[in-house]
Design a protein around this motif. Structure first.
Motif, PDB file in Angstrom:
ATOM      1  N   GLY A  94       0.737  -1.295  -0.165  1.00 49.73           N
ATOM      2  CA  GLY A  94       0.094  -0.039  -0.075  1.00 49.73           C
ATOM      3  C   GLY A  94       0.833   1.254  -0.010  1.00 49.73           C
ATOM      4  O   GLY A  94       1.761   1.532   0.761  1.00 49.73           O
ATOM      5  N   LEU A  95       0.589   2.242  -0.747  1.00 54.05           N
ATOM      6  CA  LEU A  95       1.454   3.544  -1.246  1.00 54.05           C
ATOM      7  C   LEU A  95       0.339   4.758  -0.829  1.00 54.05           C
ATOM      8  O   LEU A  95      -0.671   4.736  -1.209  1.00 54.05           O
ATOM      9  CB  LEU A  95       1.998   3.672  -2.354  1.00 54.05           C
ATOM     10  CG  LEU A  95       3.258   2.496  -2.814  1.00 54.05           C
ATOM     11  CD1 LEU A  95       3.723   2.566  -3.733  1.00 54.05           C
ATOM     12  CD2 LEU A  95       4.204   2.676  -1.736  1.00 54.05           C
ATOM     13  N   GLY A  96       0.726   5.606  -0.214  1.00 54.02           N
ATOM     14  CA  GLY A  96       0.247   6.935  -0.084  1.00 54.02           C
ATOM     15  C   GLY A  96       1.111   8.176  -0.054  1.00 54.02           C
ATOM     16  O   GLY A  96       2.098   7.975   0.220  1.00 54.02           O
ATOM     17  N   THR A  97       0.363   9.277  -0.039  1.00 59.65           N
ATOM     18  CA  THR A  97       1.233  10.560  -0.019  1.00 59.65           C
ATOM     19  C   THR A  97       1.335  11.109   1.465  1.00 59.65           C
ATOM     20  O   THR A  97       2.243  11.837   1.892  1.00 59.65           O
ATOM     21  CB  THR A  97       0.544  11.689  -0.819  1.00 59.65           C
ATOM     22  OG1 THR A  97      -0.869  11.918  -0.139  1.00 59.65           O
ATOM     23  CG2 THR A  97       0.334  11.453  -2.187  1.00 59.65           C
ATOM     24  N   SER A  98       0.810  10.400   2.521  1.00 60.27           N
ATOM     25  CA  SER A  98       1.059  10.686   3.936  1.00 60.27           C
ATOM     26  C   SER A  98       0.349  12.376   3.997  1.00 60.27           C
ATOM     27  O   SER A  98      -0.507  12.645   3.445  1.00 60.27           O
ATOM     28  CB  SER A  98       2.265  10.670   4.255  1.00 60.27           C
ATOM     29  OG  SER A  98       2.465  10.816   5.887  1.00 60.27           O
ATOM     30  N   THR A  99       0.564  12.906   4.782  1.00 62.77           N
ATOM     31  CA  THR A  99       0.302  14.439   5.070  1.00 62.77           C
ATOM     32  C   THR A  99       1.379  15.244   5.389  1.00 62.77           C
ATOM     33  O   THR A  99       2.524  14.868   5.908  1.00 62.77           O
ATOM     34  CB  THR A  99      -0.699  14.278   6.570  1.00 62.77           C
ATOM     35  OG1 THR A  99       0.277  13.996   7.607  1.00 62.77           O
ATOM     36  CG2 THR A  99      -1.721  13.333   6.374  1.00 62.77           C
ATOM     37  N   ARG A 117       4.630  12.929  -6.967  1.00 65.82           N
ATOM     38  CA  ARG A 117       5.422  12.117  -6.356  1.00 65.82           C
ATOM     39  C   ARG A 117       4.837  10.736  -6.041  1.00 65.82           C
ATOM     40  O   ARG A 117       5.446   9.620  -6.396  1.00 65.82           O
ATOM     41  CB  ARG A 117       5.844  12.649  -4.804  1.00 65.82           C
ATOM     42  CG  ARG A 117       6.313  11.913  -3.653  1.00 65.82           C
ATOM     43  CD  ARG A 117       7.897  12.017  -4.165  1.00 65.82           C
ATOM     44  NE  ARG A 117       8.660  11.014  -3.157  1.00 65.82           N
ATOM     45  CZ  ARG A 117      10.131  10.992  -3.107  1.00 65.82           C
ATOM     46  NH1 ARG A 117      10.487  11.841  -3.845  1.00 65.82           N
ATOM     47  NH2 ARG A 117      10.623  10.355  -2.185  1.00 65.82           N
ATOM     48  N   LEU A 118       3.491  10.500  -5.741  1.00 62.94           N
ATOM     49  CA  LEU A 118       3.019   9.221  -5.829  1.00 62.94           C
ATOM     50  C   LEU A 118       2.901   8.700  -7.160  1.00 62.94           C
ATOM     51  O   LEU A 118       3.118   7.402  -7.147  1.00 62.94           O
ATOM     52  CB  LEU A 118       1.317   9.579  -5.634  1.00 62.94           C
ATOM     53  CG  LEU A 118       0.388   8.368  -5.048  1.00 62.94           C
ATOM     54  CD1 LEU A 118       1.141   7.357  -4.022  1.00 62.94           C
ATOM     55  CD2 LEU A 118      -0.709   8.623  -5.039  1.00 62.94           C
ATOM     56  N   TRP A 158      -1.770  -1.339  -3.829  1.00 62.53           N
ATOM     57  CA  TRP A 158      -2.934  -0.500  -3.576  1.00 62.53           C
ATOM     58  C   TRP A 158      -2.514   1.020  -3.131  1.00 62.53           C
ATOM     59  O   TRP A 158      -1.550   1.082  -2.649  1.00 62.53           O
ATOM     60  CB  TRP A 158      -3.810  -0.980  -2.130  1.00 62.53           C
ATOM     61  CG  TRP A 158      -4.474  -2.236  -2.454  1.00 62.53           C
ATOM     62  CD1 TRP A 158      -4.504  -2.958  -3.560  1.00 62.53           C
ATOM     63  CD2 TRP A 158      -5.051  -3.246  -1.380  1.00 62.53           C
ATOM     64  NE1 TRP A 158      -5.146  -4.203  -3.394  1.00 62.53           N
ATOM     65  CE2 TRP A 158      -5.495  -4.275  -1.990  1.00 62.53           C
ATOM     66  CE3 TRP A 158      -5.604  -2.738  -0.119  1.00 62.53           C
ATOM     67  CZ2 TRP A 158      -6.369  -5.040  -1.400  1.00 62.53           C
ATOM     68  CZ3 TRP A 158      -6.201  -3.536   0.555  1.00 62.53           C
ATOM     69  CH2 TRP A 158      -6.731  -4.893   0.058  1.00 62.53           C
ATOM     70  N   ILE A 159      -3.326   1.906  -3.506  1.00 62.05           N
ATOM     71  CA  ILE A 159      -2.922   3.255  -3.402  1.00 62.05           C
ATOM     72  C   ILE A 159      -4.210   3.996  -2.414  1.00 62.05           C
ATOM     73  O   ILE A 159      -5.228   3.807  -2.791  1.00 62.05           O
ATOM     74  CB  ILE A 159      -2.931   4.294  -4.764  1.00 62.05           C
ATOM     75  CG1 ILE A 159      -1.343   3.530  -5.269  1.00 62.05           C
ATOM     76  CG2 ILE A 159      -3.022   5.356  -4.216  1.00 62.05           C
ATOM     77  CD1 ILE A 159      -1.425   4.639  -6.671  1.00 62.05           C
ATOM     78  N   ALA A 160      -3.628   4.538  -1.378  1.00 60.82           N
ATOM     79  CA  ALA A 160      -4.660   5.296  -0.463  1.00 60.82           C
ATOM     80  C   ALA A 160      -4.688   6.561  -0.940  1.00 60.82           C
ATOM     81  O   ALA A 160      -3.639   7.485  -0.908  1.00 60.82           O
ATOM     82  CB  ALA A 160      -4.150   5.347   1.103  1.00 60.82           C
ATOM     83  N   ALA A 161      -5.904   7.084  -1.481  1.00 61.38           N
ATOM     84  CA  ALA A 161      -6.094   8.350  -2.195  1.00 61.38           C
ATOM     85  C   ALA A 161      -7.454   8.989  -1.719  1.00 61.38           C
ATOM     86  O   ALA A 161      -8.388   8.177  -1.713  1.00 61.38           O
ATOM     87  CB  ALA A 161      -5.970   8.222  -3.623  1.00 61.38           C
ATOM     88  N   ILE A 162      -7.527  10.179  -1.428  1.00 65.62           N
ATOM     89  CA  ILE A 162      -8.757  10.755  -1.069  1.00 65.62           C
ATOM     90  C   ILE A 162      -8.878  12.234  -2.040  1.00 65.62           C
ATOM     91  O   ILE A 162     -10.092  12.716  -1.894  1.00 65.62           O
ATOM     92  CB  ILE A 162      -8.951  11.024   0.392  1.00 65.62           C
ATOM     93  CG1 ILE A 162      -8.059  11.756   0.985  1.00 65.62           C
ATOM     94  CG2 ILE A 162      -9.032   9.604   1.131  1.00 65.62           C
ATOM     95  CD1 ILE A 162      -8.025  12.214   2.355  1.00 65.62           C
ATOM     96  N   GLU A 164      -8.773  14.213  -5.721  1.00 60.12           N
ATOM     97  CA  GLU A 164      -8.813  14.109  -6.928  1.00 60.12           C
ATOM     98  C   GLU A 164      -7.861  13.623  -7.888  1.00 60.12           C
ATOM     99  O   GLU A 164      -7.795  12.684  -8.673  1.00 60.12           O
ATOM    100  CB  GLU A 164      -9.853  15.189  -7.679  1.00 60.12           C
ATOM    101  CG  GLU A 164     -11.021  15.554  -7.430  1.00 60.12           C
ATOM    102  CD  GLU A 164     -11.967  14.234  -7.429  1.00 60.12           C
ATOM    103  OE1 GLU A 164     -11.828  13.765  -8.503  1.00 60.12           O
ATOM    104  OE2 GLU A 164     -13.001  14.268  -6.928  1.00 60.12           O
ATOM    105  N   ARG A 165      -6.597  14.480  -7.651  1.00 60.80           N
ATOM    106  CA  ARG A 165      -5.427  14.010  -8.222  1.00 60.80           C
ATOM    107  C   ARG A 165      -4.814  12.582  -7.972  1.00 60.80           C
ATOM    108  O   ARG A 165      -4.170  11.970  -8.801  1.00 60.80           O
ATOM    109  CB  ARG A 165      -4.461  15.288  -8.294  1.00 60.80           C
ATOM    110  CG  ARG A 165      -4.897  16.332  -8.719  1.00 60.80           C
ATOM    111  CD  ARG A 165      -3.847  17.393  -8.674  1.00 60.80           C
ATOM    112  NE  ARG A 165      -4.326  18.735  -9.265  1.00 60.80           N
ATOM    113  CZ  ARG A 165      -3.678  19.974  -9.153  1.00 60.80           C
ATOM    114  NH1 ARG A 165      -2.253  20.131  -8.599  1.00 60.80           N
ATOM    115  NH2 ARG A 165      -3.929  21.070  -9.757  1.00 60.80           N
ATOM    116  N   THR A 166      -4.716  12.394  -6.436  1.00 61.12           N
ATOM    117  CA  THR A 166      -4.246  11.014  -6.121  1.00 61.12           C
ATOM    118  C   THR A 166      -5.163   9.897  -6.402  1.00 61.12           C
ATOM    119  O   THR A 166      -4.711   8.858  -6.913  1.00 61.12           O
ATOM    120  CB  THR A 166      -3.987  11.156  -4.557  1.00 61.12           C
ATOM    121  OG1 THR A 166      -5.311  11.517  -3.971  1.00 61.12           O
ATOM    122  CG2 THR A 166      -2.971  12.014  -4.404  1.00 61.12           C
ATOM    123  N   ILE A 167      -6.601  10.190  -6.647  1.00 65.41           N
ATOM    124  CA  ILE A 167      -7.527   9.216  -7.004  1.00 65.41           C
ATOM    125  C   ILE A 167      -7.302   8.698  -8.497  1.00 65.41           C
ATOM    126  O   ILE A 167      -7.265   7.629  -9.023  1.00 65.41           O
ATOM    127  CB  ILE A 167      -8.922   9.500  -6.738  1.00 65.41           C
ATOM    128  CG1 ILE A 167      -9.215   9.589  -5.354  1.00 65.41           C
ATOM    129  CG2 ILE A 167      -9.787   8.638  -7.477  1.00 65.41           C
ATOM    130  CD1 ILE A 167     -10.501  10.252  -4.739  1.00 65.41           C
TER     131      ILE A 167
END
Length: 343
Positions: A94-99, A117-118, A158-162, A164-167
């Motif tokens: 699982g990958l995500g941009t964090s905060t 970056r993602l 899997w990508i954790a995205a919330i 619009e651009r990360t989705i």
């Protein structure tokens, strides 16, 4: 009643390693499909997932999620392929941009252009695990290298995205979309835009207990912490989904956010209705059934610091084909809370 596909997801504020391992083992025994362990500023999730892999037999282990800022793409690829082999193919990266608070306050890296970056890191990791070489950097003279182990083209990401651009990145590159605090309507709308098959793994913060009010308080505390203390992304996402006034009410009620003591006032009840499920085991089981239409795998989010009896009751209540199991634990779910480590 038979539940659909189910998974368990912890929060980074849950740092009791013995409780994490016990939760994973119980989920495995009960037939849950996935166990997701996040990483933020506390435990190294990959080490703990390795331990859990040795203690479980069937359940899929999800690094849910690793920050694209905290490790290089090459390190992520090595970690993912090693865990995949060590667990006999039971691993999902699982990958995500964090905060921004975590990226800048912990890793000391500017939080700039997170969606780009993602996309870059996900693409690089995919290329490496598929057997390709690292991306060429024209400013360097060394020849790009490949992993020194066999390729694993089937390794799921899997990508954790919330946002619009990360989705969009998830829709383009991921095998699974792992969003947090998205309404069922929002999940259905965005998933319908995907032009390729993507597993949707999502669900509410969930607590089953003999005392419904105690269960509500636990869910409310977890939700309040995310909205008030985990950067601005979650509050902004909930606001975009039509809950701006409720978000402001939660922030006003939590001027000094607490991991275990947050509150959601009655005027923000709509947030709990959208992002949480709580109550007796029977009520929890019925409420989770509504999520089966929104997600391929309904991930139960367990708030941090729950007493073991409540964790046990929650997992029994929501497990596939487990209507009878939770009744035996109903009277135990109000047990004394275990002390939680400071995050």
């Amino acid at each position: 009643m038979t539940a659909g596909r189910r998974g368990v997801a912890l929060t980074p504020m849950e740092t009791r390693e013995d409780i994490i391992r016990r939760t994973a083992v119980l989920a495995d025994d009960l037939g849950y499909e996935a166990f997701a362990l996040p990483e933020a500023w506390g435990i190294d999730s990959t080490v703990l997932l390795t331990q859990i892999g040795l203690q479980t037999r069937r359940i899929t282990l999800v690094a849910g999620v690793l920050s694209v800022w905290g490790r290089t793409p090459a390190t992520l690829a090595m970690t993912a392929t090693t865990l995949y082999r060590a667990s006999d193919g039971r691993f999902v990266l699982g990958l995500g941009t964090s905060t921004a608070p975590l990226v800048e306050g912990f890793h000391r890296i500017p939080f700039e252009h997170p969606a780009a970056r993602l996309r870059e890191v996900t693409s690089e990791v995919r290329r490496l695990v598929n057997g390709g070489r690292a991306q060429h950097n024209p400013e360097l003279t060394a020849r790009p290298l490949a992993l020194g182990v066999p390729a694993i083209p089937d390794l799921p990401i899997w990508i954790a995205a919330i946002g619009e651009r990360t989705i969009e990145v998830a829709a383009d590159l991921a095998d699974g979309w792992f969003p947090l605090f998205q309404t069922r309507a929002s999940i259905a709308d965005r998933a319908a835009r995907f032009t390729r098959p993507v597993t949707v793994a999502a669900g509410p913060l969930t607590v089953a207990a003999a005392d419904p009010e105690a269960a509500r308080s636990a869910v409310a505390s977890g939700l309040a912490w995310y909205l008030c203390a985990m950067g601005s992304d979650y509050a902004a996402s909930a606001t975009r989904q039509g809950h701006g006034a409720a978000v402001q009410a939660v922030m006003a009620a939590n001027p000094r956010p607490s991991v275990l003591g947050g509150v959601v006032p009655l005027q923000a009840q709509a947030l709990l209705d959208e992002f949480g499920v709580w109550g007796t085991p029977d009520n929890v089981r019925l409420a989770l059934a509504d999520w089966d239409e929104a997600a391929d795998i309904v991930m139960l989010g367990l708030p941090p610091g729950l007493p073991w009896a409540q964790i046990e009751a929650t997992l029994h209540a929501a497990a596939p084909g487990s209507h009878e199991r939770s009744a035996r634990l109903l009277d135990q779910s109000a047990g004394a809370a275990l002390p939680a480590e400071s995050p």
